[in-house]
Design a protein around this motif. Structure first.
Motif, PDB file in Angstrom:
ATOM      1  N   ALA A   1       0.831  -1.201   0.000  1.00 45.42           N
ATOM      2  CA  ALA A   1       0.000   0.000   0.000  1.00 45.42           C
ATOM      3  C   ALA A   1       0.872   1.259   0.000  1.00 45.42           C
ATOM      4  N   ALA A   2       1.944   1.242   0.784  1.00 44.58           N
ATOM      5  CA  ALA A   2       2.862   2.390   0.822  1.00 44.58           C
ATOM      6  C   ALA A   2       3.523   2.585  -0.533  1.00 44.58           C
ATOM      7  N   ALA A   3       3.905   1.469  -1.183  1.00 48.37           N
ATOM      8  CA  ALA A   3       4.549   1.556  -2.489  1.00 48.37           C
ATOM      9  C   ALA A   3       3.583   2.110  -3.532  1.00 48.37           C
ATOM     10  N   GLU A   4       2.287   1.767  -3.406  1.00 52.77           N
ATOM     11  CA  GLU A   4       1.305   2.259  -4.365  1.00 52.77           C
ATOM     12  C   GLU A   4       1.030   3.741  -4.163  1.00 52.77           C
ATOM     13  N   GLU A   5       1.134   4.257  -2.930  1.00 55.83           N
ATOM     14  CA  GLU A   5       0.859   5.661  -2.633  1.00 55.83           C
ATOM     15  C   GLU A   5       2.007   6.580  -3.015  1.00 55.83           C
ATOM     16  N   GLU A   6       3.224   6.107  -2.916  1.00 60.77           N
ATOM     17  CA  GLU A   6       4.368   6.971  -3.176  1.00 60.77           C
ATOM     18  C   GLU A   6       4.544   7.189  -4.677  1.00 60.77           C
ATOM     19  N   PRO A   7       5.056   8.358  -5.037  1.00 61.18           N
ATOM     20  CA  PRO A   7       5.245   8.636  -6.460  1.00 61.18           C
ATOM     21  C   PRO A   7       6.360   7.773  -7.046  1.00 61.18           C
ATOM     22  N   GLU A   8       6.271   7.532  -8.318  1.00 64.85           N
ATOM     23  CA  GLU A   8       7.308   6.777  -9.024  1.00 64.85           C
ATOM     24  C   GLU A   8       8.657   7.499  -8.905  1.00 64.85           C
ATOM     25  N   ILE A   9       8.605   8.825  -9.097  1.00 66.83           N
ATOM     26  CA  ILE A   9       9.796   9.666  -8.962  1.00 66.83           C
ATOM     27  C   ILE A   9       9.408  10.881  -8.123  1.00 66.83           C
ATOM     28  N   TRP A  10      10.124  11.095  -7.009  1.00 67.33           N
ATOM     29  CA  TRP A  10       9.899  12.279  -6.172  1.00 67.33           C
ATOM     30  C   TRP A  10      10.871  13.354  -6.621  1.00 67.33           C
ATOM     31  N   THR A  11      10.379  14.570  -6.778  1.00 63.12           N
ATOM     32  CA  THR A  11      11.261  15.678  -7.131  1.00 63.12           C
ATOM     33  C   THR A  11      11.015  16.843  -6.183  1.00 63.12           C
ATOM     34  N   GLY A  12      12.064  17.568  -5.936  1.00 65.50           N
ATOM     35  CA  GLY A  12      11.985  18.747  -5.084  1.00 65.50           C
ATOM     36  C   GLY A  12      13.032  19.761  -5.505  1.00 65.50           C
ATOM     37  N   ARG A  13      12.817  20.987  -5.080  1.00 65.31           N
ATOM     38  CA  ARG A  13      13.733  22.067  -5.425  1.00 65.31           C
ATOM     39  C   ARG A  13      13.916  22.981  -4.222  1.00 65.31           C
ATOM     40  N   ALA A  14      14.953  23.744  -4.271  1.00 60.80           N
ATOM     41  CA  ALA A  14      15.171  24.839  -3.330  1.00 60.80           C
ATOM     42  C   ALA A  14      15.935  25.903  -4.098  1.00 60.80           C
ATOM     43  N   SER A  15      15.661  27.156  -3.780  1.00 57.87           N
ATOM     44  CA  SER A  15      16.365  28.225  -4.474  1.00 57.87           C
ATOM     45  C   SER A  15      16.730  29.339  -3.507  1.00 57.87           C
ATOM     46  N   ASN A  16      17.628  30.202  -3.964  1.00 62.51           N
ATOM     47  CA  ASN A  16      18.121  31.305  -3.149  1.00 62.51           C
ATOM     48  C   ASN A  16      18.289  32.525  -4.045  1.00 62.51           C
ATOM     49  N   ARG A  17      17.408  33.481  -3.887  1.00 61.76           N
ATOM     50  CA  ARG A  17      17.454  34.693  -4.712  1.00 61.76           C
ATOM     51  C   ARG A  17      18.645  35.582  -4.374  1.00 61.76           C
ATOM     52  N   VAL A  18      19.194  35.465  -3.166  1.00 58.92           N
ATOM     53  CA  VAL A  18      20.354  36.275  -2.779  1.00 58.92           C
ATOM     54  C   VAL A  18      21.551  35.968  -3.677  1.00 58.92           C
ATOM     55  N   GLN A  19      21.629  34.736  -4.157  1.00 58.23           N
ATOM     56  CA  GLN A  19      22.741  34.359  -5.032  1.00 58.23           C
ATOM     57  C   GLN A  19      22.765  35.213  -6.303  1.00 58.23           C
ATOM     58  N   TRP A  20      21.603  35.674  -6.752  1.00 60.72           N
ATOM     59  CA  TRP A  20      21.568  36.527  -7.940  1.00 60.72           C
ATOM     60  C   TRP A  20      22.308  37.836  -7.695  1.00 60.72           C
ATOM     61  N   LEU A  21      22.233  38.373  -6.469  1.00 57.44           N
ATOM     62  CA  LEU A  21      22.975  39.596  -6.149  1.00 57.44           C
ATOM     63  C   LEU A  21      24.480  39.357  -6.240  1.00 57.44           C
ATOM     64  N   LEU A  22      24.907  38.210  -5.721  1.00 52.60           N
ATOM     65  CA  LEU A  22      26.331  37.872  -5.806  1.00 52.60           C
ATOM     66  C   LEU A  22      26.751  37.657  -7.256  1.00 52.60           C
ATOM     67  N   ALA A  23      25.875  37.068  -8.050  1.00 55.83           N
ATOM     68  CA  ALA A  23      26.174  36.881  -9.475  1.00 55.83           C
ATOM     69  C   ALA A  23      26.327  38.231 -10.167  1.00 55.83           C
ATOM     70  N   CYS A  24      25.506  39.191  -9.786  1.00 59.77           N
ATOM     71  CA  CYS A  24      25.629  40.548 -10.350  1.00 59.77           C
ATOM     72  C   CYS A  24      26.975  41.163  -9.974  1.00 59.77           C
ATOM     73  N   ALA A  25      27.423  40.948  -8.749  1.00 63.43           N
ATOM     74  CA  ALA A  25      28.735  41.453  -8.329  1.00 63.43           C
ATOM     75  C   ALA A  25      29.844  40.803  -9.165  1.00 63.43           C
ATOM     76  N   GLY A  26      29.717  39.512  -9.440  1.00 61.94           N
ATOM     77  CA  GLY A  26      30.689  38.830 -10.297  1.00 61.94           C
ATOM     78  C   GLY A  26      30.681  39.385 -11.709  1.00 61.94           C
ATOM     79  N   ALA A  27      29.480  39.661 -12.233  1.00 67.80           N
ATOM     80  CA  ALA A  27      29.374  40.248 -13.576  1.00 67.80           C
ATOM     81  C   ALA A  27      29.995  41.643 -13.606  1.00 67.80           C
ATOM     82  N   ALA A  28      29.827  42.394 -12.521  1.00 64.13           N
ATOM     83  CA  ALA A  28      30.426  43.734 -12.443  1.00 64.13           C
ATOM     84  C   ALA A  28      31.951  43.656 -12.460  1.00 64.13           C
ATOM     85  N   CYS A  29      32.522  42.701 -11.728  1.00 62.11           N
ATOM     86  CA  CYS A  29      33.989  42.523 -11.744  1.00 62.11           C
ATOM     87  C   CYS A  29      34.469  42.148 -13.138  1.00 62.11           C
ATOM     88  N   LEU A  30      33.728  41.274 -13.789  1.00 63.81           N
ATOM     89  CA  LEU A  30      34.075  40.851 -15.145  1.00 63.81           C
ATOM     90  C   LEU A  30      34.021  42.053 -16.097  1.00 63.81           C
TER      91      LEU A  30
END
Length: 184
Positions: free
Chosen positions: A10-39
């Motif tokens: 029953a547990a095997a039938e309820e669980e998805p065939e493939i579980w997917t998840g994500r996490a993100s961090n918008r602060v990293q975009w600010l650091l990427a902008c700083a890297g682009a500025a140095c470049l």
């Protein structure tokens, strides 16, 4: 059929065939902008080569700015987000938009999975792909919940991901199905 076997099916039938998840961090975009500025500064210095103190300081400045810019830019873009996938055979972690770095851990190498309600970059020494002798390895893209795998070789692997409790439940179910308990 025993209740235990019925519960596993029953547990095997309820669980998805493939579980997917994500996490993100918008602060990293600010650091990427700083890297682009140095470049951009390095490129500007190379084009506008009007340095009265000579060519060597100019070359060192251009190379330094471009190197720092590329390292910061690519280092941060690789950890803007993480994608985690759990299928019947393994847990796979892909970082950034091109999926690198990537880590694939066969479930046959996993002893247990645990939910970590608060994983912080401070505990791991920052964002990114981390290694600490006393803690193991981790992919940390933000502060928050995560999955901690205890591996058969005694090491641990931690990844920050949204809905980590669900991932732990799926991994434990898969481990239980892979290693059925022996009758008492």
């Amino acid at each position: 059929m025993t209740d235990h076997a019925h519960g596993d099916r029953a547990a095997a039938e309820e669980e998805p065939e493939i579980w997917t998840g994500r996490a993100s961090n918008r602060v990293q975009w600010l650091l990427a902008c700083a890297g682009a500025a140095c470049l951009a500064l390095g490129i500007d210095l190379a084009v506008e080569s009007l340095w009265p103190s000579g060519i060597l300081p100019l070359v060192m400045s251009v190379v330094g700015c471009i190197a720092v810019g590329l390292l910061v830019l690519f280092g941060t873009l690789a950890f803007v987000h993480v994608a985690v996938k759990v299928d019947k055979e393994c847990l796979e972690v892909r970082c950034g938009h091109i999926g690198l770095p990537r880590r694939r851990i066969p479930l046959s190498h996993v002893v247990d999975a645990a939910f970590a309600p608060l994983v912080t970059p401070r505990h791991w020494g920052g964002w990114g792909y981390r290694w600490r002798p006393e803690q193991g390895t981790a992919v940390i893209v933000r502060r928050g919940e995560g999955v901690v795998l205890r591996l058969g070789d005694g090491h641990t692997f931690t990844v920050t991901v949204d809905n980590a409790e669900s991932a732990v439940r799926v991994i434990r179910d898969r481990l239980r199905l892979m290693r059925p308990s022996s009758p008492a």
